[in-house]
Design an enzyme around this catalytic site. Sequence first.
Site, PDB file in Angstrom:
ATOM      1  N   HIS A  16       4.474   5.631   3.975  1.00 17.54           N
ATOM      2  CA  HIS A  16       5.599   6.564   4.033  1.00 17.54           C
ATOM      3  C   HIS A  16       6.399   6.480   2.738  1.00 17.54           C
ATOM      4  CE1 HIS A  16       8.921   3.656   5.724  1.00 17.54           C
ATOM      5  NE2 HIS A  16       8.122   3.033   4.905  1.00 17.54           N
ATOM      6  N   CYS A  25      11.846   1.768  -1.627  1.00 13.68           N
ATOM      7  CA  CYS A  25      11.163   2.509  -0.549  1.00 13.68           C
ATOM      8  C   CYS A  25      11.189   4.018  -0.742  1.00 13.68           C
ATOM      9  CB  CYS A  25      11.754   2.137   0.806  1.00 13.68           C
ATOM     10  SG  CYS A  25      11.390   0.424   1.257  1.00 13.68           S
ATOM     11  N   HIS A  29       4.622   3.966  -0.081  1.00 10.56           N
ATOM     12  CA  HIS A  29       4.153   2.604   0.170  1.00 10.56           C
ATOM     13  C   HIS A  29       3.732   2.513   1.625  1.00 10.56           C
ATOM     14  CE1 HIS A  29       8.298   2.627   1.561  1.00 10.56           C
ATOM     15  NE2 HIS A  29       8.020   1.539   2.271  1.00 10.56           N
ATOM     16  N   HIS A  31       2.926  -0.086   5.357  1.00  9.32           N
ATOM     17  CA  HIS A  31       3.238  -1.269   6.151  1.00  9.32           C
ATOM     18  C   HIS A  31       2.131  -1.510   7.172  1.00  9.32           C
ATOM     19  CE1 HIS A  31       7.366  -1.477   4.683  1.00  9.32           C
ATOM     20  NE2 HIS A  31       7.440  -0.163   4.859  1.00  9.32           N
ATOM     21  N   HIS A  75      -3.331   4.670   9.473  1.00 11.95           N
ATOM     22  CA  HIS A  75      -3.871   5.133   8.192  1.00 11.95           C
ATOM     23  C   HIS A  75      -3.448   6.557   7.849  1.00 11.95           C
ATOM     24  CE1 HIS A  75      -6.192   1.455   8.608  1.00 11.95           C
ATOM     25  NE2 HIS A  75      -6.331   1.515   7.295  1.00 11.95           N
ATOM     26  N   GLU A 136       8.177  -3.806  10.910  1.00 12.51           N
ATOM     27  CA  GLU A 136       7.710  -3.226   9.656  1.00 12.51           C
ATOM     28  C   GLU A 136       7.167  -4.309   8.722  1.00 12.51           C
ATOM     29  OE1 GLU A 136      10.023   0.137   7.856  1.00 12.51           O
ATOM     30  OE2 GLU A 136      10.385  -1.369   6.314  1.00 12.51           O
TER      31      GLU A 136
END
Length: 150
Positions: A16, A25, A29, A31, A75, A136
């Site tokens: 995201h 952020c 990137h 998680h 994904h 996260e």
Amino acid sequence: MSKIRITKQFTFETGHALYGYDGKCRNVHGHSYKLGVTVIGEPITDLEHVKLGMVIDFGDLKKIVKSEIVDQFDHATVFNKNTPHLELAKELKSRGHHVILVDYQPTSENMVIDFAAKISRHLPEHIKLHSLKLQETETSFAEWYASDNN
């Protein structure tokens, strides 16, 4: 009969970007999310019922969460549909990437609100969503509780 809470945990990988954010952020990137789903209900007492003693079969809960959350978000890259990331989203989609456009900033806080609504819609009437915990990172998570949202 006693009310019992049961929890099933799930993992999925999602990318995201937080448009307008003033830190790292804002960049795309990802998680390795961990999602804990807790429901509450009374164990089945009907001696003839094949699920005797269960609040809900863990397999049935897994089907709901897998279909509504894991299969959708694993994904994938999530962007707010109202941001300039739309150009990037279109480019990624044109190259065969799985992109989800949502109507919120894709923070853990907002994702857990979205997930609560999606899961609740599919639970049997006698089972209620109690809480969600969306982790996260190893040290950061958001929690949603039904009792806070009545």
